[in-house]
Motif scaffolding. Structure first.
Motif, PDB file in Angstrom:
ATOM      1  N   ARG A 126      45.600  29.207  27.303  1.00  0.00           N
ATOM      2  CA  ARG A 126      45.274  30.581  27.691  1.00  0.00           C
ATOM      3  C   ARG A 126      44.198  30.580  28.764  1.00  0.00           C
ATOM      4  O   ARG A 126      43.401  29.640  28.887  1.00  0.00           O
ATOM      5  CB  ARG A 126      44.788  31.403  26.497  1.00  0.00           C
ATOM      6  CG  ARG A 126      45.763  31.454  25.347  1.00  0.00           C
ATOM      7  CD  ARG A 126      45.462  32.591  24.413  1.00  0.00           C
ATOM      8  NE  ARG A 126      45.656  33.876  25.076  1.00  0.00           N
ATOM      9  CZ  ARG A 126      45.760  35.037  24.415  1.00  0.00           C
ATOM     10  NH1 ARG A 126      45.673  35.068  23.102  1.00  0.00           N
ATOM     11  NH2 ARG A 126      45.933  36.168  25.077  1.00  0.00           N
ATOM     12  N   GLY A 127      44.155  31.671  29.515  1.00  0.00           N
ATOM     13  CA  GLY A 127      43.115  31.832  30.511  1.00  0.00           C
ATOM     14  C   GLY A 127      43.112  33.230  31.084  1.00  0.00           C
ATOM     15  O   GLY A 127      44.092  33.977  30.969  1.00  0.00           O
ATOM     16  N   VAL A 128      41.998  33.603  31.688  1.00  0.00           N
ATOM     17  CA  VAL A 128      41.874  34.861  32.425  1.00  0.00           C
ATOM     18  C   VAL A 128      41.201  34.572  33.758  1.00  0.00           C
ATOM     19  O   VAL A 128      40.326  33.712  33.858  1.00  0.00           O
ATOM     20  CB  VAL A 128      41.073  35.927  31.641  1.00  0.00           C
ATOM     21  CG1 VAL A 128      41.847  36.417  30.429  1.00  0.00           C
ATOM     22  CG2 VAL A 128      39.714  35.396  31.219  1.00  0.00           C
ATOM     23  N   VAL A 129      41.625  35.297  34.785  1.00  0.00           N
ATOM     24  CA  VAL A 129      41.111  35.094  36.135  1.00  0.00           C
ATOM     25  C   VAL A 129      40.771  36.453  36.737  1.00  0.00           C
ATOM     26  O   VAL A 129      41.599  37.364  36.694  1.00  0.00           O
ATOM     27  CB  VAL A 129      42.148  34.389  37.033  1.00  0.00           C
ATOM     28  CG1 VAL A 129      41.562  34.107  38.416  1.00  0.00           C
ATOM     29  CG2 VAL A 129      42.639  33.099  36.391  1.00  0.00           C
ATOM     30  N   PRO A 130      39.573  36.629  37.278  1.00  0.00           N
ATOM     31  CA  PRO A 130      39.266  37.885  37.977  1.00  0.00           C
ATOM     32  C   PRO A 130      40.290  38.145  39.076  1.00  0.00           C
ATOM     33  O   PRO A 130      40.661  37.229  39.829  1.00  0.00           O
ATOM     34  CB  PRO A 130      37.870  37.644  38.557  1.00  0.00           C
ATOM     35  CG  PRO A 130      37.262  36.591  37.675  1.00  0.00           C
ATOM     36  CD  PRO A 130      38.412  35.709  37.277  1.00  0.00           C
ATOM     37  N   GLU A 131      40.736  39.377  39.177  1.00  0.00           N
ATOM     38  CA  GLU A 131      41.779  39.703  40.143  1.00  0.00           C
ATOM     39  C   GLU A 131      41.355  39.341  41.566  1.00  0.00           C
ATOM     40  O   GLU A 131      42.181  38.880  42.368  1.00  0.00           O
ATOM     41  CB  GLU A 131      42.118  41.189  40.051  1.00  0.00           C
ATOM     42  CG  GLU A 131      43.295  41.607  40.901  1.00  0.00           C
ATOM     43  CD  GLU A 131      43.663  43.060  40.720  1.00  0.00           C
ATOM     44  OE1 GLU A 131      44.724  43.469  41.213  1.00  0.00           O
ATOM     45  OE2 GLU A 131      42.881  43.799  40.071  1.00  0.00           O
ATOM     46  N   GLU A 139      33.757  44.546  32.165  1.00  0.00           N
ATOM     47  CA  GLU A 139      33.031  45.790  31.906  1.00  0.00           C
ATOM     48  C   GLU A 139      33.983  46.955  31.649  1.00  0.00           C
ATOM     49  O   GLU A 139      33.554  48.107  31.592  1.00  0.00           O
ATOM     50  CB  GLU A 139      32.120  46.125  33.092  1.00  0.00           C
ATOM     51  CG  GLU A 139      31.102  45.042  33.415  1.00  0.00           C
ATOM     52  CD  GLU A 139      30.226  44.718  32.222  1.00  0.00           C
ATOM     53  OE1 GLU A 139      29.828  45.653  31.499  1.00  0.00           O
ATOM     54  OE2 GLU A 139      29.937  43.519  32.002  1.00  0.00           O
ATOM     55  N   GLY A 140      35.277  46.641  31.513  1.00  0.00           N
ATOM     56  CA  GLY A 140      36.259  47.674  31.205  1.00  0.00           C
ATOM     57  C   GLY A 140      36.916  48.313  32.403  1.00  0.00           C
ATOM     58  O   GLY A 140      37.728  49.235  32.246  1.00  0.00           O
ATOM     59  N   GLY A 141      36.605  47.849  33.619  1.00  0.00           N
ATOM     60  CA  GLY A 141      37.185  48.454  34.812  1.00  0.00           C
ATOM     61  C   GLY A 141      38.684  48.229  34.907  1.00  0.00           C
ATOM     62  O   GLY A 141      39.180  47.136  34.620  1.00  0.00           O
ATOM     63  N   THR A 142      39.416  49.263  35.323  1.00  0.00           N
ATOM     64  CA  THR A 142      40.871  49.165  35.425  1.00  0.00           C
ATOM     65  C   THR A 142      41.367  49.390  36.853  1.00  0.00           C
ATOM     66  O   THR A 142      42.572  49.423  37.081  1.00  0.00           O
ATOM     67  CB  THR A 142      41.544  50.197  34.490  1.00  0.00           C
ATOM     68  OG1 THR A 142      41.088  51.521  34.829  1.00  0.00           O
ATOM     69  CG2 THR A 142      41.223  49.905  33.034  1.00  0.00           C
ATOM     70  N   ASP A 143      40.456  49.548  37.803  1.00  0.00           N
ATOM     71  CA  ASP A 143      40.864  49.696  39.195  1.00  0.00           C
ATOM     72  C   ASP A 143      41.146  48.326  39.805  1.00  0.00           C
ATOM     73  O   ASP A 143      40.649  47.306  39.320  1.00  0.00           O
ATOM     74  CB  ASP A 143      39.759  50.390  40.004  1.00  0.00           C
ATOM     75  CG  ASP A 143      39.566  51.842  39.601  1.00  0.00           C
ATOM     76  OD1 ASP A 143      40.551  52.447  39.134  1.00  0.00           O
ATOM     77  OD2 ASP A 143      38.439  52.355  39.749  1.00  0.00           O
ATOM     78  N   PRO A 144      41.939  48.267  40.879  1.00  0.00           N
ATOM     79  CA  PRO A 144      42.175  46.997  41.565  1.00  0.00           C
ATOM     80  C   PRO A 144      40.859  46.314  41.934  1.00  0.00           C
ATOM     81  O   PRO A 144      39.888  46.970  42.317  1.00  0.00           O
ATOM     82  CB  PRO A 144      42.960  47.424  42.816  1.00  0.00           C
ATOM     83  CG  PRO A 144      43.672  48.668  42.386  1.00  0.00           C
ATOM     84  CD  PRO A 144      42.735  49.379  41.466  1.00  0.00           C
ATOM     85  N   ASP A 145      40.853  45.004  41.772  1.00  0.00           N
ATOM     86  CA  ASP A 145      39.692  44.143  42.007  1.00  0.00           C
ATOM     87  C   ASP A 145      38.640  44.224  40.902  1.00  0.00           C
ATOM     88  O   ASP A 145      37.680  43.450  40.916  1.00  0.00           O
ATOM     89  CB  ASP A 145      39.035  44.410  43.362  1.00  0.00           C
ATOM     90  CG  ASP A 145      39.877  43.872  44.524  1.00  0.00           C
ATOM     91  OD1 ASP A 145      40.644  42.912  44.298  1.00  0.00           O
ATOM     92  OD2 ASP A 145      39.764  44.413  45.632  1.00  0.00           O
ATOM     93  N   GLU A 146      38.807  45.151  39.948  1.00  0.00           N
ATOM     94  CA  GLU A 146      37.956  45.150  38.757  1.00  0.00           C
ATOM     95  C   GLU A 146      38.658  44.446  37.594  1.00  0.00           C
ATOM     96  O   GLU A 146      38.018  44.054  36.628  1.00  0.00           O
ATOM     97  CB  GLU A 146      37.619  46.574  38.326  1.00  0.00           C
ATOM     98  CG  GLU A 146      36.769  47.345  39.299  1.00  0.00           C
ATOM     99  CD  GLU A 146      36.467  48.751  38.822  1.00  0.00           C
ATOM    100  OE1 GLU A 146      35.461  49.313  39.265  1.00  0.00           O
ATOM    101  OE2 GLU A 146      37.245  49.282  37.989  1.00  0.00           O
ATOM    102  N   ARG A 147      39.964  44.289  37.700  1.00  0.00           N
ATOM    103  CA  ARG A 147      40.767  43.778  36.593  1.00  0.00           C
ATOM    104  C   ARG A 147      40.767  42.253  36.544  1.00  0.00           C
ATOM    105  O   ARG A 147      40.210  41.589  37.406  1.00  0.00           O
ATOM    106  CB  ARG A 147      42.206  44.299  36.734  1.00  0.00           C
ATOM    107  CG  ARG A 147      42.299  45.810  36.765  1.00  0.00           C
ATOM    108  CD  ARG A 147      43.699  46.306  37.083  1.00  0.00           C
ATOM    109  NE  ARG A 147      44.126  45.924  38.436  1.00  0.00           N
ATOM    110  CZ  ARG A 147      45.248  46.351  39.014  1.00  0.00           C
ATOM    111  NH1 ARG A 147      46.062  47.163  38.334  1.00  0.00           N
ATOM    112  NH2 ARG A 147      45.566  45.966  40.229  1.00  0.00           N
ATOM    113  N   ARG A 148      41.383  41.737  35.484  1.00  0.00           N
ATOM    114  CA  ARG A 148      41.585  40.299  35.329  1.00  0.00           C
ATOM    115  C   ARG A 148      43.062  40.054  35.044  1.00  0.00           C
ATOM    116  O   ARG A 148      43.754  40.923  34.511  1.00  0.00           O
ATOM    117  CB  ARG A 148      40.755  39.749  34.171  1.00  0.00           C
ATOM    118  CG  ARG A 148      39.254  39.829  34.371  1.00  0.00           C
ATOM    119  CD  ARG A 148      38.504  39.607  33.073  1.00  0.00           C
ATOM    120  NE  ARG A 148      38.731  40.698  32.129  1.00  0.00           N
ATOM    121  CZ  ARG A 148      38.247  40.735  30.884  1.00  0.00           C
ATOM    122  NH1 ARG A 148      37.541  39.718  30.414  1.00  0.00           N
ATOM    123  NH2 ARG A 148      38.481  41.777  30.101  1.00  0.00           N
TER     124      ARG A 148
END
Length: 415
Positions: A211-216, A250-259
């Motif tokens: 598993r992994g997550v990457v900042p958009e 931080e909960g952001g859902t806009d482009p470039d805030e997501r992962r």
């Protein structure tokens, strides 16, 4: 409330030393639901485990008028976990019904599901709307909705006495709490469960999940475009990888805030192979997982090489962009009962279904909501024992169904 006023001076809140009624309609039952009332006429409830299951249950029971305390073993709160979660409809409904947060503010959505070929071309493109969130984003909202004075950290449960009309939890160090009802929501590795039922052990499925997550903002352009508004899969031979966008830390859902969250189910070989992968960089052998940042360098190198060799380039690029990949053992777990006297098992402490079902968080929410409903029938005064017995029977049936569904799905993917 229809239950008898059984609260006494040894209720959870009192013993721990911490110290106009609005209604709305429960969407599933149509009955009025009391919201954040006092506990007059309600039960004292002690919940062991302060993660998702404990918070869902604590919020639901408080909303139904019960006097609830949560006891979490971690001394400084739970560590943030960035992994993604499918935000099933009942989880979104829970957030809205209990006035916790508008679901749209902490979820991302997709309108299509795509399956890729090995060369990266699209094999299937389906219209399907899905909603996703992050573990950290959802946990933060649930934790903020539960009173600080009733959430006790550094309280590790070491023993439990179900009792006939009271349950007693004993914590490390010898302190105890006595309550009308105790709920064990400690997750799949619950030690308290082992004191209630014997012979229940995790049953390894024989494969793992990377598993992994990457900042958009850290993703290559081609990867960003592939996952924009799309839930993407690749099915290889005895493997499955998938990915989707989730809110930022931080909960952001806009482009470039997501992962971008990815999960790769991989048949890595026999038990000795899994043991090798589960030995972390400090040389410690882990039974279930190696957390982010703890993979041995040689294992990380093997992961990158395998991704480059076996996955479509968009997924290989995604794995390569991940700084802190981690690995988890996939396993099944079932219990014969969820109620033992005045103690209930709940969430993953009772049943662990494989992640293919995307139902772990939803099941925890459903268990807690169903428990609140069972203790508030809206009719004649019930016997608490009868209400708990019926709740256990219904939820055991659902838990078994989910575990069996996960096994079928896993066998279809991995073989």
């Amino acid at each position: 409330m229809t239950l008898p006023p059984t609260r006494d001076a040894t209720a959870a809140g009192a013993e721990s030393g911490d110290g106009g009624d609005g209604t709305d309609a429960d969407r599933r039952t149509g009955r009025p639901r009391r919201r954040h009332t006092t506990a007059d006429g309600g039960l004292s409830v002690a919940i062991s485990g302060g993660s998702m299951g404990g918070l869902f249950t604590g919020i639901a029971l408080r909303a139904a008028g019960h006097d609830v305390d949560v006891f979490e073993r971690a001394s400084d709160g739970l560590q943030s976990r960035g992994a993604g979660i499918v935000a099933q409809s009942n989880v979104r409904e829970f957030l809205e019904t209990h006035g916790i947060a508008p679901p749209k503010t902490l979820t991302t959505t997709t309108s299509r599901r795509q399956y890729l070929n090995r060369d990266g071309s699209v094999a299937r493109d389906l219209t399907e709307r899905m909603a996703f969130t992050g573990w950290d984003a959802l946990y933060r909202e649930l934790r903020d909705a539960f009173p600080d004075a009733r959430y006790h950290t550094g309280r590790r449960t070491v023993d439990v006495d179900p009792g006939d009309d009271r349950a007693v939890l004993t914590f490390e160090g010898g302190s105890t709490v006595r309550a009308d009802l105790a709920v064990v929501a400690e997750g799949g590795r619950s030690t308290t469960r082992d004191r209630l039922v014997s012979g229940v052990e995790p049953d390894p499925a024989g494969y793992v999940a990377w598993r992994g997550v990457v900042p958009e903002g850290d993703l290559p352009d081609g990867v960003r475009e592939t996952f924009d508004d799309v839930f993407v899969f690749y099915e290889g031979e005895d493997e499955l990888i998938l990915g989707y966008l989730i809110p930022g830390p931080e909960g952001g859902t806009d482009p470039d805030e997501r992962r971008l969250n990815w999960v790769w189910y991989d048949d890595v070989g026999g038990e000795s192979d899994r043991r090798r992968l589960l030995t972390d960089e400090g040389g410690e052998s882990n039974e279930f997982s190696v957390p982010p940042g703890r993979l041995r360098p040689e294992v990380s190198a093997e992961l990158l090489a395998a991704a480059d060799d076996r996955l479509p380039s968009v997924f290989a690029d995604l794995v390569a962009a991940t700084d802190d990949a981690f690995v988890q053992t996939i396993y099944d777990l079932t219990v014969p009962e969820m109620r033992f006297g005045r103690v209930c098992l709940l969430g993953d402490a009772a049943f662990v279904a494989r992640p293919h079902t995307a139902a772990g968080t939803a099941k925890a929410a459903a268990d807690g909501d169903a428990l609140a409903d069972a203790l508030d029938t809206g009719g004649d005064e019930p016997r608490i024992e009868d209400a708990l017995r019926k709740w256990s029977s219904d939820r055991v049936d659902e838990g078994r169904r989910l575990v069996e569904q996960g096994i079928r799905m896993g066998e279809g993917y991995i073989g």
